[in-house]
Motif scaffolding. Structure first.
Motif, mmCIF file in Angstrom:
data_model
loop_
_atom_site.group_PDB
_atom_site.id
_atom_site.type_symbol
_atom_site.label_atom_id
_atom_site.label_comp_id
_atom_site.label_asym_id
_atom_site.label_seq_id
_atom_site.Cartn_x
_atom_site.Cartn_y
_atom_site.Cartn_z
ATOM 1 N N UNK A 55 0.788 -1.218 0.000
ATOM 2 C CA UNK A 55 0.000 0.000 0.000
ATOM 3 C C UNK A 55 0.819 1.265 0.000
ATOM 4 N N UNK A 56 2.094 1.160 -0.339
ATOM 5 C CA UNK A 56 2.942 2.345 -0.393
ATOM 6 C C UNK A 56 2.506 3.252 -1.545
ATOM 7 N N UNK A 57 2.682 4.537 -1.364
ATOM 8 C CA UNK A 57 2.305 5.501 -2.396
ATOM 9 C C UNK A 57 3.232 5.375 -3.593
ATOM 10 N N UNK A 58 2.644 5.368 -4.803
ATOM 11 C CA UNK A 58 3.415 5.276 -6.042
ATOM 12 C C UNK A 58 3.193 6.519 -6.888
ATOM 13 N N UNK A 59 4.171 6.829 -7.714
ATOM 14 C CA UNK A 59 4.075 7.956 -8.635
ATOM 15 C C UNK A 59 4.364 7.480 -10.056
ATOM 16 N N UNK A 60 3.887 8.271 -11.026
ATOM 17 C CA UNK A 60 4.069 7.931 -12.446
ATOM 18 C C UNK A 60 5.094 8.873 -13.069
ATOM 19 N N UNK A 61 6.081 8.313 -13.754
ATOM 20 C CA UNK A 61 7.066 9.110 -14.485
ATOM 21 C C UNK A 61 6.678 9.105 -15.957
ATOM 22 N N UNK A 62 6.257 10.251 -16.468
ATOM 23 C CA UNK A 62 5.740 10.329 -17.830
ATOM 24 C C UNK A 62 6.833 10.178 -18.873
ATOM 25 N N UNK A 63 8.079 10.517 -18.528
ATOM 26 C CA UNK A 63 9.173 10.406 -19.493
ATOM 27 C C UNK A 63 9.663 8.965 -19.609
ATOM 28 N N UNK A 64 9.965 8.344 -18.477
ATOM 29 C CA UNK A 64 10.426 6.964 -18.481
ATOM 30 C C UNK A 64 9.278 5.952 -18.530
ATOM 31 N N UNK A 65 8.055 6.447 -18.375
ATOM 32 C CA UNK A 65 6.855 5.616 -18.500
ATOM 33 C C UNK A 65 6.890 4.412 -17.556
ATOM 34 N N UNK A 66 7.049 4.713 -16.260
ATOM 35 C CA UNK A 66 6.933 3.648 -15.272
ATOM 36 C C UNK A 66 6.467 4.225 -13.937
ATOM 37 N N UNK A 67 5.912 3.320 -13.109
ATOM 38 C CA UNK A 67 5.524 3.663 -11.744
ATOM 39 C C UNK A 67 6.729 3.460 -10.833
ATOM 40 N N UNK A 68 6.852 4.327 -9.848
ATOM 41 C CA UNK A 68 7.928 4.182 -8.872
ATOM 42 C C UNK A 68 7.418 4.627 -7.506
ATOM 43 N N UNK A 69 7.935 4.038 -6.432
ATOM 44 C CA UNK A 69 7.461 4.383 -5.089
ATOM 45 C C UNK A 69 7.907 5.793 -4.681
ATOM 46 N N UNK A 70 7.040 6.475 -3.975
ATOM 47 C CA UNK A 70 7.380 7.795 -3.446
ATOM 48 C C UNK A 70 8.201 7.606 -2.168
ATOM 49 N N UNK A 71 9.443 8.076 -2.183
ATOM 50 C CA UNK A 71 10.330 7.963 -1.020
ATOM 51 C C UNK A 71 11.073 9.269 -0.811
ATOM 52 N N UNK A 72 11.655 9.414 0.368
ATOM 53 C CA UNK A 72 12.555 10.549 0.567
ATOM 54 C C UNK A 72 13.965 10.114 0.175
ATOM 55 N N UNK A 73 14.944 10.962 0.409
ATOM 56 C CA UNK A 73 16.318 10.653 0.000
ATOM 57 C C UNK A 73 16.877 9.444 0.722
ATOM 58 N N UNK A 74 16.287 9.076 1.871
ATOM 59 C CA UNK A 74 16.757 7.931 2.650
ATOM 60 C C UNK A 74 16.000 6.648 2.312
ATOM 61 N N UNK A 75 15.065 6.729 1.387
ATOM 62 C CA UNK A 75 14.314 5.543 1.007
ATOM 63 C C UNK A 75 13.093 5.272 1.852
ATOM 64 N N UNK A 76 12.727 6.194 2.742
ATOM 65 C CA UNK A 76 11.538 5.997 3.574
ATOM 66 C C UNK A 76 10.288 6.106 2.718
ATOM 67 N N UNK A 77 9.402 5.125 2.812
ATOM 68 C CA UNK A 77 8.157 5.115 2.057
ATOM 69 C C UNK A 77 7.038 5.740 2.879
ATOM 70 N N UNK A 78 5.848 5.724 2.321
ATOM 71 C CA UNK A 78 4.676 6.219 3.056
ATOM 72 C C UNK A 78 4.239 5.244 4.139
ATOM 73 N N UNK A 79 4.865 4.050 4.182
ATOM 74 C CA UNK A 79 4.553 3.048 5.200
ATOM 75 C C UNK A 79 5.591 3.120 6.311
ATOM 76 N N UNK A 80 5.158 3.348 7.524
ATOM 77 C CA UNK A 80 6.082 3.473 8.643
ATOM 78 C C UNK A 80 6.885 2.192 8.845
ATOM 79 N N UNK A 81 8.203 2.344 8.908
ATOM 80 C CA UNK A 81 9.073 1.199 9.138
ATOM 81 C C UNK A 81 9.452 0.435 7.899
ATOM 82 N N UNK A 82 8.982 0.859 6.731
ATOM 83 C CA UNK A 82 9.324 0.200 5.463
ATOM 84 C C UNK A 82 10.149 1.158 4.620
ATOM 85 N N UNK A 83 11.369 0.736 4.277
ATOM 86 C CA UNK A 83 12.270 1.532 3.458
ATOM 87 C C UNK A 83 12.538 0.804 2.145
ATOM 88 N N UNK A 84 12.868 1.562 1.129
ATOM 89 C CA UNK A 84 13.287 0.999 -0.152
ATOM 90 C C UNK A 84 14.709 1.445 -0.430
#
Length: 462
Positions: A273-302
């Motif tokens: 259930x992590x938040x995803x974003x769409x990149x229109x140039x590369x045409x793919x979905x990718x997870x929304x994270x900060x510079x440290x890889x923290x996702x919208x889910x507490x305790x889950x990093x990418x």
């Protein structure tokens, strides 16, 4: 059930290994699980064995060996040959040696890496047709492309791995009959603006230029503006047909290697259930994270290319940062110490992202690659064609999950990993919309096939 650990890392590639080393240096008790039997991922596959070092230059070998050695000495509990199929708050469920394994933890770092963009086309299921990643694995495993007939291969598509593979094939003495370029010419022109920033990462630029030079020296025929690619043959691919400048041409070959770029593996973050974003140039979905890889889910990093595709060496930086973030979240290190440890890595990450921004335009996928005939098989698991997808759209279904329910595209064992991107592109094409508007397939646990007995035993033990 295993004893509680501070951190469980999923994936033993560059990002996962560097995350383990970083978190361990911060004082965390870490476990790393990986499907492969040895550390390294795709970039440093079998780096610890003599065979695995054949396709890497001296500098990359040293980097890979140093990372593997640091990991081995980090004190991390290493679980190779382990398949993760479930993640819940405070636990990771997996299978090892056909036995269920439950790993309680405080935080999770998911580092599955990236995957080649799956692109269906007529004949893509024929033996002898493969992706660039699979071809590179074949070379690194000591395999060859020898056949009873012409041993030459045909490369097709556009993407960074194709350039790397071409240089590897040339180094192994494999003849390349042609490179059929499907690239997006108008987007490549836009790369001129950010291109000067590539000098901020001169070694990476020079590496690419050396690979391109090897192709020029070998006089590999490069055909630009290719469309309508087809693999043809009876029991395996025998020839490749394509259109260029309004004419149809063919090349006889027993090997067709196609690559259309690299996309993040989003299956696990999407299922969580992590938040995803769409990149229109590369045409793919990718997870929304900060510079440290923290996702919208507490305790889950990418970590690594699972966040956004920047390359293997950048993945090492991302992994290091996610390890620091996990330690800060638990409170093992203070915010001040975390900032001190992260500062040089954040600066390098920013510089490399700026330096490589132009490649997003050079390797931007051409939307026309998904303009495939109706009879083209899209979902191999459920035998769903492009025509069936378009028919479902014409009947009023405008979301990929609606199309999935009516066609079963994405309901097979791979759970949409191989057909999901194409399903989105074909659905959007039929609606004349952006793929970002038709959604992404909803993923659910288990992430990998697991027996009912294993699943129930894990839940019962908990």
């Amino acid at each position: 059930m295993e004893r509680q650990r501070d951190l469980v890392i999923i994936g033993g590639g560059p990002a996962g290994l560097s995350a383990a080393c970083s978190a361990s240096r911060c004082g965390l008790e870490v476990a790393l699980v990986d499907e492969q039997e040895s550390p390294g991922g795709q970039l440093f596959r079998n780096i610890e064995s003599p065979l695995g070092r054949v396709m890497l230059d001296a500098k990359e070998r040293r980097k890979g060996l140093a990372l593997a050695e640091d990991f081995r000495n980090s004190g991390t509990c290493y679980l190779p040959g382990t398949t993760v199929w479930g993640i819940e708050p405070g636990r990771v469920s997996c299978t090892r040696d056909q036995k269920a394994l439950d790993l309680p933890c405080t935080s999770v770092i998911v580092a599955p890496g990236a995957m080649e963009r799956p692109v269906p086309f007529p004949g893509w299921t024929l033996p002898g047709v493969m992706g660039a990643g699979a071809a590179d694995i074949l070379l690194r495993s000591g395999g060859t492309f020898q056949t009873a007939g012409d041993p030459s291969v045909v490369l097709a598509g556009s993407g960074p791995l194709l350039l790397l593979l071409a240089s590897h094939l040339i180094a192994k003495g494999v003849k390349i009959a042609a490179w059929l370029d499907t690239g997006y010419a108008s987007r490549r022109l836009l790369s001129a603006g950010p291109a000067p920033a590539a000098l901020l990462d001169a070694p990476y630029l020079l590496k690419g230029l050396r690979m391109a030079l090897s192709i020029l020296i070998k006089k590999v025929p490069v055909v630009r503006g290719v469309s309508d690619l087809r693999a043809e043959g009876d029991k395996r691919v025998e020839r490749v047909s394509y259109r260029v400048k309004g004419k149809t041409k063919t090349i006889e070959t027993a090997w067709l290697i196609r690559h259309e770029g690299v996309i993040p593996r989003t299956h696990i973050p999407a299922a969580l259930g992590a938040k995803l974003r769409w990149d229109a140039l590369q045409r793919y979905w990718y997870p929304a994270t900060d510079a440290f890889g923290a996702t919208s889910m507490d305790g889950v990093f990418l970590a690594g290319d699972a966040c956004y595709v920047h390359g293997g060496d950048v993945s090492i930086i991302k992994g290091t940062l996610s390890g620091i973030a996990a330690a800060r979240r638990i409170g093992v290190i203070s915010d001040t110490e975390a900032e001190f440890r992260a500062a040089p890595f954040l600066a390098r990450l920013l510089r490399l992202r700026i330096a490589r921004a132009w490649l997003r335009y050079v390797f931007a996928p051409n939307p026309k690659i998904f303009h495939v005939p109706d009879e083209t098989l899209v979902c191999r698991c459920e035998a769903v064609t492009a025509g069936q997808i378009r028919q479902a759209v014409s009947e009023g279904n405008s979301d990929v999950n609606e199309v999935k329910r009516f066609t079963r595209c994405g309901m097979g064992p791979c759970q949409g990993r191989m057909c999901g991107p194409a399903l989105g592109e074909i659905t959007a094409g039929a609606l004349e919309k952006s793929p970002g508007t038709v959604g992404i397939l909803r993923a659910r646990e288990p992430f990998r096939p697991v027996t009912l007995a294993t699943y129930c035993n894990t839940k019962h033990d908990a």
